[in-house]
Design a protein around this motif. Sequence first.
Motif, PDB file in Angstrom:
ATOM      1  N   PHE A 110       0.834  -1.208   0.000  1.00  0.00           N
ATOM      2  CA  PHE A 110       0.000   0.000   0.000  1.00  0.00           C
ATOM      3  C   PHE A 110       0.865   1.254   0.000  1.00  0.00           C
ATOM      4  O   PHE A 110       0.557   2.238  -0.690  1.00  0.00           O
ATOM      5  N   ILE A 111       1.969   1.218   0.751  1.00  0.00           N
ATOM      6  CA  ILE A 111       2.870   2.384   0.780  1.00  0.00           C
ATOM      7  C   ILE A 111       3.461   2.635  -0.603  1.00  0.00           C
ATOM      8  O   ILE A 111       3.502   3.781  -1.086  1.00  0.00           O
ATOM      9  N   ILE A 112       3.892   1.561  -1.259  1.00  0.00           N
ATOM     10  CA  ILE A 112       4.461   1.708  -2.607  1.00  0.00           C
ATOM     11  C   ILE A 112       3.393   2.204  -3.578  1.00  0.00           C
ATOM     12  O   ILE A 112       3.647   3.091  -4.408  1.00  0.00           O
ATOM     13  N   PHE A 113       2.179   1.635  -3.480  1.00  0.00           N
ATOM     14  CA  PHE A 113       1.084   2.087  -4.334  1.00  0.00           C
ATOM     15  C   PHE A 113       0.831   3.582  -4.129  1.00  0.00           C
ATOM     16  O   PHE A 113       0.623   4.317  -5.098  1.00  0.00           O
ATOM     17  N   TYR A 114       0.807   3.995  -2.867  1.00  0.00           N
ATOM     18  CA  TYR A 114       0.483   5.391  -2.576  1.00  0.00           C
ATOM     19  C   TYR A 114       1.566   6.323  -3.130  1.00  0.00           C
ATOM     20  O   TYR A 114       1.259   7.375  -3.700  1.00  0.00           O
ATOM     21  N   ASP A 118      -6.455  12.182  -9.440  1.00  0.00           N
ATOM     22  CA  ASP A 118      -6.105  12.316  -8.027  1.00  0.00           C
ATOM     23  C   ASP A 118      -5.467  11.014  -7.561  1.00  0.00           C
ATOM     24  O   ASP A 118      -5.300  10.064  -8.338  1.00  0.00           O
ATOM     25  N   VAL A 119      -5.123  10.983  -6.275  1.00  0.00           N
ATOM     26  CA  VAL A 119      -4.401   9.825  -5.748  1.00  0.00           C
ATOM     27  C   VAL A 119      -5.259   8.567  -5.798  1.00  0.00           C
ATOM     28  O   VAL A 119      -4.768   7.485  -6.145  1.00  0.00           O
ATOM     29  N   ALA A 120      -6.546   8.688  -5.463  1.00  0.00           N
ATOM     30  CA  ALA A 120      -7.415   7.508  -5.446  1.00  0.00           C
ATOM     31  C   ALA A 120      -7.564   6.905  -6.845  1.00  0.00           C
ATOM     32  O   ALA A 120      -7.427   5.689  -7.033  1.00  0.00           O
ATOM     33  N   ILE A 121      -7.826   7.776  -7.830  1.00  0.00           N
ATOM     34  CA  ILE A 121      -7.953   7.284  -9.211  1.00  0.00           C
ATOM     35  C   ILE A 121      -6.626   6.717  -9.703  1.00  0.00           C
ATOM     36  O   ILE A 121      -6.584   5.704 -10.418  1.00  0.00           O
ATOM     37  N   SER A 122      -5.526   7.354  -9.302  1.00  0.00           N
ATOM     38  CA  SER A 122      -4.210   6.876  -9.718  1.00  0.00           C
ATOM     39  C   SER A 122      -3.925   5.491  -9.142  1.00  0.00           C
ATOM     40  O   SER A 122      -3.320   4.633  -9.811  1.00  0.00           O
ATOM     41  N   MET A 123      -4.376   5.229  -7.899  1.00  0.00           N
ATOM     42  CA  MET A 123      -4.169   3.900  -7.310  1.00  0.00           C
ATOM     43  C   MET A 123      -4.972   2.841  -8.050  1.00  0.00           C
ATOM     44  O   MET A 123      -4.496   1.713  -8.252  1.00  0.00           O
ATOM     45  N   LEU A 124      -6.172   3.188  -8.499  1.00  0.00           N
ATOM     46  CA  LEU A 124      -6.957   2.255  -9.319  1.00  0.00           C
ATOM     47  C   LEU A 124      -6.259   1.992 -10.655  1.00  0.00           C
ATOM     48  O   LEU A 124      -6.231   0.859 -11.143  1.00  0.00           O
ATOM     49  N   THR A 125      -5.692   3.025 -11.231  1.00  0.00           N
ATOM     50  CA  THR A 125      -4.957   2.854 -12.485  1.00  0.00           C
ATOM     51  C   THR A 125      -3.730   1.970 -12.281  1.00  0.00           C
ATOM     52  O   THR A 125      -3.425   1.097 -13.101  1.00  0.00           O
TER      53      THR A 125
END
Length: 281
Positions: A150-154, A174-181
């Motif tokens: 999760f840290i790396i994803f963030y 944004d960060v949330a959409i970027s994590m889904l991508t």
Amino acid sequence: MSPEVSPFPGFNQLRRIESSTLFQGVVISIIVLSALTIGAKTYDLPPLVEQSLSLMDAAITLFFLVEILFRFAASPVKRRFLLDGWNLFDTLVVIGSLIPLDNSEAVLLGRLLRVFRVLRLVSVVPELRFLINSLLKAIPRMGYIALLMFIIFYIYAAMGSMFFASVDNELWGDVAISMLTLFRVATFEDWTDVMYATMEQYPLSWIYYLTFIFLTAFVFLNMMIGAILEVMSEEQNARQAQQAHDERDEINRQLREVQSQLAELLSHAKTKQHGPPQQGE
């Protein structure tokens, strides 16, 4: 009398039947038949077939009730039967299957519990129980790996949002959409399309994707597999040690029985050698 031994006659016969391969095979066959029955009910069937499936479902429920009572009767220590997690799960599923489906308030719960009857296949097959127990014990270790992921994803999501939002706001807004991508990239779902789109504006952005894939798809995935395999190895060693301990206990029990029989034979032989005591002696 030892507390491990049941007092009623025929208990050993019950134990032999309960642990026999034939009994286990019948239970597994009924569980598979129950799964097929549940799956068949999801189709549009003629009324006669639906009635037949309902009767079969009632018969399967009755069989499971008799089977769980039989296993309880064959248990040497009744208190330990329900203390076992798998036995408790089987009991709750069987009791829940007794909920009548014609009760509109409990029909959904009854159907769900009937679906969970398929999971009883895990509790019946020892190898599946071993896998599930190992997986459950590996969850704490996997949790730390997931936290690191999760840290790396963030971090990568924040970087992607800062650099690539101007390229495609729907993927990097944004960060949330970027994590889904990034999750899409980690699962290799058309990730090259995402990479080529950003490479048009940032030619070196391929480094971003390759390093992320290397960390998530290779390093962390292998760490997850390693944690599970380590726990499985520990469980296998513990099971082998327990089997060796049980075998030693069984050998000691047999030796004590042989010693007891020898002592009785020696006592009987001495009685015959000296004869019964004469009157007046």
